[in-house]
Each structure stands twice: as structure tokens, then as C-alpha cells.
Design an enzyme around this catalytic site. Sequence first.
Site, short mmCIF file in Angstrom:
data_model
loop_
_atom_site.label_atom_id
_atom_site.label_comp_id
_atom_site.label_asym_id
_atom_site.label_seq_id
_atom_site.Cartn_x
_atom_site.Cartn_y
_atom_site.Cartn_z
CD GLU A 51 -3.04 -1.40 2.95
OE1 GLU A 51 -3.68 -1.52 2.55
OE2 GLU A 51 -2.44 -0.35 3.72
CE LYS A 67 6.47 -0.73 -3.80
NZ LYS A 67 7.46 -0.55 -4.73
CG ASP A 168 6.15 -4.22 -13.59
OD1 ASP A 168 4.73 -4.45 -14.13
OD2 ASP A 168 5.40 -3.28 -12.47
#
Length: 706
Positions: A51, A67, A168
Amino acid sequence: MHGQPHQHLHTSPTAPFNMTIPYQPSTYYGCSNVTESYKPLGKIGEGTFGEVFRAEQITTKRHVALKKILLHSEKEGFPVTALREIRILKLLRHENVIPLVDLAVERGDQSKKERGCVYMVTPYMDHDLAGLLGNQSVQLSPAHIKCYMLQLLEGIGYLHAKKFLHRDIKAANILVNDQGILKLADFGLARGYDGPAPNSQTAGVNTENLTAMVVTRWYRPPELILGDRKYTTAIDMWGIGCVFGEFFTRKPIFPGASDVDQGSKIFQAVGVPTEDTMPGWSVLPGAQNSNIWGTDATNKLDKLFGRLSKDGLDFLKGLLLLDPTKRLTAIGGKNHAYFKTEPLPCQPHELPKWQSSHELDNHKRREQEKNESKVQPPPREKQPPVREPRDRDRSRDSRPPRERDSRDRRPPRGRYDSFERPERRPEGPRDGPRDRDRDEYPRELPPRDLPPRDLPPRDRDYPPRERDWDRRPPPRDRDYPPRERDYPPRDSRDRDYHPRDRDYPPRDSRDYPRDSRDSRDSRPISPSRERFHKRPQFDMYSDTDYDRERDEDDRRRRPLPRDSSRDMTRDVYVPSRGREPRELPKGPPPAPGDKVEDKGESHNKDDKPCDTENPRDSDKSRDLGPPPGPPLPADGPPPPPSSNPPRPSETYGGSRPPWRRDSRDRRESRDRDGRDRDGRDRRLSSSRYARDEFDEYGRKRPRIER
């Protein structure tokens, strides 16, 4: 230390060994306490990685992003992906790469079984690209798009120059602040590779097998779809091409539901791979799905992105090439003609400022719009139940309800499993005052007016009308739900709990012999089954010696009926009718030299052969006793054979042992007195009998010669 003078250290008295030392929590050098250093302001993102929260640093008053690193298992410890991300971010320093400001630690509470967690502190970015593209109020011009794309190529080019793969690239991992600066984020899947760095022509070479389960599916390149493991930096350039196309569609351009569907969407746009467009693709593991993707190798990007300029379309095709070796690199992309034509890319500070937009905000906005679109209809007014008119005498309704009895009960569960369960009573009106004990069933009719019912006169027969079919018949005096067979249940009876003879099959249908059936069953056996029950009738007083060579009768291996009153070790053969068997000596066998009573056997005391023909005339046979059979007179010939002579089985002298008998014993047993014609004992006159003699204890006798 060695080579240096000793420094004076302040020493204190030595503490006793059992002194309790107060607990002091260990400190994390280079880390801060999240509760003491940061003030949380709200959540701005979430996912499988963890999260992300927006917070304010207490000392500097600047906004940061926290984070949270999820610790899924205490046994596994700190996640390897988080360690890799921290290490890579510590090695990178670039304007278009998110920096790592701090690591914050939140201590857990062991009493409440709360685990501690670690936060990665990065600068707060007002937007992510997915939030900007999902916000319809944000309008991007070609100059804005070129500015963002140049910064993206700068950041990914720096990463590739350091020999790192991001793995990513997607719109949600590209962050933008209000100053127009774009930064690459989320290096959880990033890793280094061995090989030359890419240049303006090639994407580098990789000789190491890497995992193929990387890159979000919608941004996954075709070589990963086909299962290639020796991929290069070209996989990041494919993701940048997907982001570039998303600038114009405002949504992902290849939203596949699975890997096969992802390949279908890619090959429908850029064409099915061939040896010309993608050399070596047929040997990859994923090529087995080629029959699903078809055979059309035509590139259709110009039809899908018709609003792009010629240079922009060429730039998109260069990023979305099937062949990774020919795909544009970061250096080649920055030098493309697309960025040199009008309109030129603007400067970052010239970009407009928008309201903070993140991917999580888009999800909340879509949920809110979906809820607002669902207009709740006004509640319907509850109408009173409509009763059906009754034609029978109303005075019957005034009677009090009768007492409930067994007929009102439902069948017990598990008792009528072989039948269908009774269905619920259909909806409709009930019996008025007598129906107050059935409130569990609905009693309202549909909210509509009933058609008038015109009953014809009794003396005339009218055909039925459709409007009469819409009306239910008047209810009966007492309604019961449909039941099966014997419901309501009867009172308990003995025959309901005890078996009946008619429930069993006939007794004669059993497959076992008649002798093993119940003795009360005296019914005769059918002729067709007589041969299965035929067995020899054994009589313990009849001559029924078993003969192995008797083939005229069926050979049945059945034992003789055992007589519990007899000693089974005493004798083996069945005695003859009308004569009791001779008793044999009991107890232990006699020792050598003891006097032994004669039991019909011929032997001497010293176990030596006799010298005379008649063993009674010898001095050495004084202990033999009289011979078997009737006593002999002192003088004169022996008496004639008796009408009921003793059987050989009584003396053990006229036959072989029971386990060595055969038909010869039957032929030689015709003279049942056990003597020759001249009166001599046949056991001594026949060497065959003397050779196979056994005493009453089962011991073999010595050989006796004449």
C-alpha cells in the site's frame, strides 16, 4: 590498539553475574520511526506489492509517499523483491528515476501479535500516468505527449545503460508531479543482466535464462507470450510502445484476459509472427497456440491509430515490432524524426497543472458513477390482500378450528426418502378464520382486478370461457398439501418394525446344500437340484472302507462323521456291525524289556525272530500271550472260523497301516479270522504282513522271518 597508546577508559565496578540488565530495543541506523517522523495523510495506491500512503515529514513539512512493504510470512522474512528494489534505487541517480529518500520502521506489538513493517520513503508525485489518462478533464496535446515520451525515454535509457531491466513498464508505474517531471517507479521486478549495453541499433545480448512471468499482461511483449527466457531490454521498449498508444486511446491497447487472448489481441494488430517478422518464434514453447491466432500477418496499426501523423505512426510501429532485435531502443527512440517535427515537444515547466489524479482515484470515481447511475425505483405501495369471493355458506367459517392432530404433521425426515417430498401449497386465498395457523404461506393474490364471474344457469350447459379459467375454484373445507401413499402417517404397528416372511426370497432358492439349511424346512429337494445335494450315507457300523481305486462312485473328499465319544487316536477304521471294538492299551509306551500284554500282535520279548513255525512253542515267546480270536483248546485242531470273525482293522495284523492301504487288503481280507487254513497265525506265515507291521503306538515292528 596496536601501535597506538592506550587511552584511559572510565571503568566502573564489575556487576554481579546474576544482575538483570534492563531491556533496550535495538536501533536501526539509517532508518527512522514512521510514527515519530511522518504524519499520514491518506492512501493513494494499493496492489500486490503493498500500500502507498501520502504523508507529511514532520521536520521539513514536505509531502512524501510511504510505500508499505508487506511481510506475507514471518518464516520467509523480508521479501527479496523489496531488497532488490532498495538496492537498485540506492545505485540509481537520475532526474527521471524515483529516488529513495528514507526507510521508516514501524515496531510491532508482541502482546497484540502485531508484526512490524518497513516503509520505503520516496518523494510525493501528484499524478501517475494511469490516473491522468483516466481523468476525462485532462486533455493532452501532441506537444505534451512528446514531452512525456522524451522524459520516459531518458529514464529508461539511463536504466539500460546501467544494465538493469525494469520488467514492469506500465502507465501506473510512471509518475508525474506538478512541475511536469516524469519519473519511473516500482522497481520490484527490476534486475541486472550480463551482456553489452544497448546502443542506437541493437537492444543488447543476453545469454542467461530469466523468468518469463514478468511484466503486467497488458504490457507484455510477444516474446514473453511465446515463452522466451533469454530476453533483453527490448521488453521494456515494447511496454513504452503500449504506453505511447495509450496516450491516444486513453485506455490499454491490448487488454487480454489471458496469455492466449493477449497473444490474439497483439497478433490481430501487428500480424501473426512468421520467420521473416520474428525469426525463431516457432521453436519457442508458446508456438503451440499458433493455430488459435490464425495466419494473417498484416500489420493493422495504421488503421487502429489513424489520427497519428506519419512520423508518429512510424515511431509506434518501431516500438511494437515483433522482432526484438529490430525493435527501437531508448537511444534510437530519442533520435527519431517524430520528436523533430512540428509541433515540437514542450518543456516540462510548460505543462499545465491538473488536479491530483492517481489510479486509485479513478477506481473510486468509476464506482461512484456506477452507483449514481443506478436510480432506485420508488417504493411500491403495499396493497391490501384481495380475498376471493366465496359461494358456500358463510356460517361454516364461524366454526372454531379443530385441534391439530397427526394429519397436520409433515412426514418425518428420512422416513419417506423413496418418494418425492411434498411441495409447498400454491399461493392463493385460505380458509378465512381457520387459516390463522398457516401464516408461513403467502395469502395475497397478484395486484390486479379479478374478472366478473358469470355462472350459467344449472339447466343450461355453456362452454367454458377463458375468463372463467383465470379464477380459482372455491377452497375446500380443509386443504392438505399433496402427499404420497400413506400420509398422514398411521399409528405405530408391530409389523412396521419387524420383518415379514414375504419380504424375503423363497428358502429353496438358496445355493447352499440342503443339509446346511434350517432343520425346520422339511420340504423335499427338487429333482433338478438332487445331484447337488447327493452325498454318501456313512454308517459307523457298516463296512464302508474308502478305496482309492473305486471309480464307479464320485470321489468326494468328505471326512467321516466324527464321534465325540470316541478317542480319535485310538483307531482309524470303523468297526463292523454288532461288535464292540477291542480296547487298546493306554498310557506311555512300554520300555524295552518290560512284559507286554498280547493285543493280537506277534512279537517276542527280545525283538528277535522266532525259530519255530508256531511262536507259542518257543521259549522266547513266553510273553506274547494268546493269539487273537477265540481261544484254542489245549489238544486238538483249531475250531472252525467263526460266523462273525473279527475284522482285520481290529487287530492291525490283517491289513496294512491305514495310510498305506489299497485294494490288496480287500482281496486278502476275505479270510477275516486272520489265520491260515491250518490254523497258523497268518501274520507270521506271511512275510509281507510281518514286514509292514506297526504296533498300537505307531512304531514299526522289527522284521520277523519264519
